[in-house]
Design a protein around this motif. Sequence first.
Motif, PDB file in Angstrom:
ATOM      1  N   LYS A 144      -3.180  -7.103   8.679  1.00 14.60           N
ATOM      2  CA  LYS A 144      -2.220  -6.925   7.577  1.00 14.60           C
ATOM      3  C   LYS A 144      -0.795  -6.827   8.116  1.00 14.60           C
ATOM      4  O   LYS A 144       0.133  -7.446   7.586  1.00 14.60           O
ATOM      5  CB  LYS A 144      -2.578  -5.675   6.779  1.00 14.60           C
ATOM      6  CG  LYS A 144      -1.728  -5.453   5.541  1.00 14.60           C
ATOM      7  CD  LYS A 144      -2.252  -4.278   4.721  1.00 14.60           C
ATOM      8  CE  LYS A 144      -1.442  -4.116   3.437  1.00 14.60           C
ATOM      9  NZ  LYS A 144      -1.970  -3.014   2.578  1.00 14.60           N
ATOM     10  N   ILE A 145      -0.616  -6.050   9.191  1.00 17.32           N
ATOM     11  CA  ILE A 145       0.700  -5.926   9.816  1.00 17.32           C
ATOM     12  C   ILE A 145       1.179  -7.286  10.321  1.00 17.32           C
ATOM     13  O   ILE A 145       2.346  -7.660  10.138  1.00 17.32           O
ATOM     14  CB  ILE A 145       0.640  -4.918  10.983  1.00 17.32           C
ATOM     15  CG1 ILE A 145       0.385  -3.511  10.470  1.00 17.32           C
ATOM     16  CG2 ILE A 145       1.928  -4.948  11.801  1.00 17.32           C
ATOM     17  CD1 ILE A 145       0.126  -2.491  11.570  1.00 17.32           C
ATOM     18  N   TYR A 146       0.297  -8.023  10.954  1.00 19.07           N
ATOM     19  CA  TYR A 146       0.644  -9.327  11.523  1.00 19.07           C
ATOM     20  C   TYR A 146       1.136 -10.300  10.446  1.00 19.07           C
ATOM     21  O   TYR A 146       2.117 -11.035  10.645  1.00 19.07           O
ATOM     22  CB  TYR A 146      -0.568  -9.907  12.251  1.00 19.07           C
ATOM     23  CG  TYR A 146      -0.438 -11.364  12.607  1.00 19.07           C
ATOM     24  CD1 TYR A 146       0.449 -11.787  13.599  1.00 19.07           C
ATOM     25  CD2 TYR A 146      -1.198 -12.328  11.948  1.00 19.07           C
ATOM     26  CE1 TYR A 146       0.587 -13.129  13.916  1.00 19.07           C
ATOM     27  CE2 TYR A 146      -1.076 -13.669  12.259  1.00 19.07           C
ATOM     28  CZ  TYR A 146      -0.175 -14.067  13.244  1.00 19.07           C
ATOM     29  OH  TYR A 146      -0.051 -15.401  13.549  1.00 19.07           O
ATOM     30  N   LYS A 147       0.475 -10.295   9.298  1.00 19.53           N
ATOM     31  CA  LYS A 147       0.831 -11.238   8.232  1.00 19.53           C
ATOM     32  C   LYS A 147       2.137 -10.869   7.530  1.00 19.53           C
ATOM     33  O   LYS A 147       2.781 -11.726   6.929  1.00 19.53           O
ATOM     34  CB  LYS A 147      -0.312 -11.317   7.214  1.00 19.53           C
ATOM     35  CG  LYS A 147      -1.570 -11.975   7.771  1.00 19.53           C
ATOM     36  CD  LYS A 147      -2.730 -11.868   6.794  1.00 19.53           C
ATOM     37  CE  LYS A 147      -4.011 -12.438   7.397  1.00 19.53           C
ATOM     38  NZ  LYS A 147      -5.183 -12.253   6.497  1.00 19.53           N
ATOM     39  N   TYR A 169     -11.525  -0.854   3.570  1.00 22.14           N
ATOM     40  CA  TYR A 169     -10.164  -0.397   3.777  1.00 22.14           C
ATOM     41  C   TYR A 169      -9.257  -0.634   2.568  1.00 22.14           C
ATOM     42  O   TYR A 169      -9.303  -1.670   1.915  1.00 22.14           O
ATOM     43  CB  TYR A 169      -9.540  -1.090   4.996  1.00 22.14           C
ATOM     44  CG  TYR A 169      -8.110  -0.646   5.205  1.00 22.14           C
ATOM     45  CD1 TYR A 169      -7.832   0.599   5.749  1.00 22.14           C
ATOM     46  CD2 TYR A 169      -7.034  -1.438   4.796  1.00 22.14           C
ATOM     47  CE1 TYR A 169      -6.539   1.050   5.903  1.00 22.14           C
ATOM     48  CE2 TYR A 169      -5.731  -1.004   4.948  1.00 22.14           C
ATOM     49  CZ  TYR A 169      -5.481   0.235   5.498  1.00 22.14           C
ATOM     50  OH  TYR A 169      -4.196   0.673   5.643  1.00 22.14           O
ATOM     51  N   ALA A 170      -8.420   0.363   2.304  1.00 21.72           N
ATOM     52  CA  ALA A 170      -7.319   0.246   1.346  1.00 21.72           C
ATOM     53  C   ALA A 170      -6.240   1.219   1.799  1.00 21.72           C
ATOM     54  O   ALA A 170      -6.517   2.183   2.527  1.00 21.72           O
ATOM     55  CB  ALA A 170      -7.776   0.580  -0.072  1.00 21.72           C
ATOM     56  N   ALA A 171      -5.006   0.980   1.388  1.00 27.96           N
ATOM     57  CA  ALA A 171      -3.895   1.835   1.800  1.00 27.96           C
ATOM     58  C   ALA A 171      -4.132   3.291   1.420  1.00 27.96           C
ATOM     59  O   ALA A 171      -3.836   4.213   2.188  1.00 27.96           O
ATOM     60  CB  ALA A 171      -2.595   1.337   1.175  1.00 27.96           C
ATOM     61  N   VAL A 172      -4.677   3.495   0.212  1.00 27.05           N
ATOM     62  CA  VAL A 172      -5.092   4.824  -0.261  1.00 27.05           C
ATOM     63  C   VAL A 172      -6.467   4.628  -0.882  1.00 27.05           C
ATOM     64  O   VAL A 172      -6.616   3.832  -1.810  1.00 27.05           O
ATOM     65  CB  VAL A 172      -4.110   5.397  -1.302  1.00 27.05           C
ATOM     66  CG1 VAL A 172      -4.569   6.774  -1.764  1.00 27.05           C
ATOM     67  CG2 VAL A 172      -2.692   5.467  -0.748  1.00 27.05           C
ATOM     68  N   ARG A 173      -7.469   5.339  -0.347  1.00 26.20           N
ATOM     69  CA  ARG A 173      -8.806   5.094  -0.873  1.00 26.20           C
ATOM     70  C   ARG A 173      -9.648   6.361  -0.942  1.00 26.20           C
ATOM     71  O   ARG A 173      -9.427   7.309  -0.201  1.00 26.20           O
ATOM     72  CB  ARG A 173      -9.532   4.051  -0.040  1.00 26.20           C
ATOM     73  CG  ARG A 173     -10.028   4.498   1.329  1.00 26.20           C
ATOM     74  CD  ARG A 173     -10.473   3.267   2.086  1.00 26.20           C
ATOM     75  NE  ARG A 173     -11.272   3.488   3.251  1.00 26.20           N
ATOM     76  CZ  ARG A 173     -10.817   3.532   4.494  1.00 26.20           C
ATOM     77  NH1 ARG A 173      -9.522   3.439   4.720  1.00 26.20           N
ATOM     78  NH2 ARG A 173     -11.629   3.669   5.512  1.00 26.20           N
ATOM     79  N   SER A 211      -3.432   5.856   4.389  1.00 33.55           N
ATOM     80  CA  SER A 211      -3.245   5.162   5.661  1.00 33.55           C
ATOM     81  C   SER A 211      -1.956   4.352   5.732  1.00 33.55           C
ATOM     82  O   SER A 211      -1.704   3.709   6.755  1.00 33.55           O
ATOM     83  CB  SER A 211      -4.433   4.218   5.929  1.00 33.55           C
ATOM     84  OG  SER A 211      -5.641   4.942   6.040  1.00 33.55           O
ATOM     85  N   GLU A 212      -1.151   4.367   4.660  1.00 39.33           N
ATOM     86  CA  GLU A 212       0.080   3.571   4.669  1.00 39.33           C
ATOM     87  C   GLU A 212       1.214   4.286   3.939  1.00 39.33           C
ATOM     88  O   GLU A 212       0.987   5.027   2.988  1.00 39.33           O
ATOM     89  CB  GLU A 212      -0.148   2.207   4.011  1.00 39.33           C
ATOM     90  CG  GLU A 212      -1.128   1.314   4.743  1.00 39.33           C
ATOM     91  CD  GLU A 212      -1.288  -0.055   4.083  1.00 39.33           C
ATOM     92  OE1 GLU A 212      -0.383  -0.470   3.320  1.00 39.33           O
ATOM     93  OE2 GLU A 212      -2.319  -0.708   4.312  1.00 39.33           O
ATOM     94  N   PHE A 213       2.412   4.059   4.421  1.00 36.85           N
ATOM     95  CA  PHE A 213       3.661   4.434   3.757  1.00 36.85           C
ATOM     96  C   PHE A 213       4.539   3.196   3.682  1.00 36.85           C
ATOM     97  O   PHE A 213       4.504   2.379   4.608  1.00 36.85           O
ATOM     98  CB  PHE A 213       4.413   5.512   4.558  1.00 36.85           C
ATOM     99  CG  PHE A 213       3.904   6.904   4.380  1.00 36.85           C
ATOM    100  CD1 PHE A 213       4.363   7.707   3.358  1.00 36.85           C
ATOM    101  CD2 PHE A 213       2.975   7.430   5.261  1.00 36.85           C
ATOM    102  CE1 PHE A 213       3.910   9.005   3.207  1.00 36.85           C
ATOM    103  CE2 PHE A 213       2.520   8.723   5.126  1.00 36.85           C
ATOM    104  CZ  PHE A 213       2.980   9.510   4.093  1.00 36.85           C
TER     105      PHE A 213
END
Length: 299
Positions: A144-147, A169-173, A211-213
């Motif tokens: 995801k970061i790479y894309k 996986y999801a940013a918030v799960r 897992s993401e901000f």
Amino acid sequence: MRYKFAEVIEKIARKDDKTVFLTGDLGFHAFEKLRDNLGERFINAGVAEHNMVTAASGMAYAGLKPWIYSIAPFVTIKVLEEIRNDICLPGYNVKIVGLGGGYDYGIAGPTHHVLNDVAIMMSLPHLKIYTPGFVEDLENIINKIYKDKSPAYLRLTKAEKNDIPISSYAAVRRITHGEKLTVVVFGSIINRVLPAILHLKKNMVDLWLVSEFPLLIPKELFDSIKKTRMVCVVEEHVQTGGLGHHFNQVLLENKISFKHFIHLYAKGYISHRYGSRDFYLRESGLDKETIAKTIESLI
């Protein structure tokens, strides 16, 4: 997590010859295969993180896709000015990878810990932050970061064994379903929270992993809080500028009310003694036993 990280980066670099990897003299017994396969695209920048950041920004300006890697405080706090000026203000496609989030480096002490990286990095423009809770999440996150063309900060920790089935996986799960208490966890401290709730009856704790901000809260999490009206946030980060502060702000903006909001966070160095990661977690009330007591008191 560094072994899995090296494996995934190698896959990406094999397909994309613009991918470049720079390390601040780290990676012994982990990056040898990556080094051999990338050849001149693997650069040991030495203990010169300021130069590494600025060199990476120049590479990105020239159309390359650099990833820079070091111990987390050395690629966040130490080089903040270069990250802001050379990467984030122009929005260059540089990926910053920090190993050892929180107290992960244990006995190495405060110089090698980073408890305020999210607060610092979230203040920078264009930057996105990724904090895997499980090593199984890493491949999805890295791809995801790479894309994404934005600057990114990936906060890694040492991998911990997990025997509990987890959702995709999801940013918030959601990790477990429950009706009495909503628990929201940031990153790999989830591996202390899960054992703390295993002995409880089913359908007690509605457990979520962030897992993401920046934060993008799903409707289901809002619904959970509306139902339980009890929130417990757990993170291996200081109180200021971490998940607790950001999450509370989101709840206020969305007019989500609650009865109790409990925040478990890293409290620094209470005894001023050196010890393992578990030692520091116990001092901050982030060990499995204290988390279990806190959760039990709320349900």
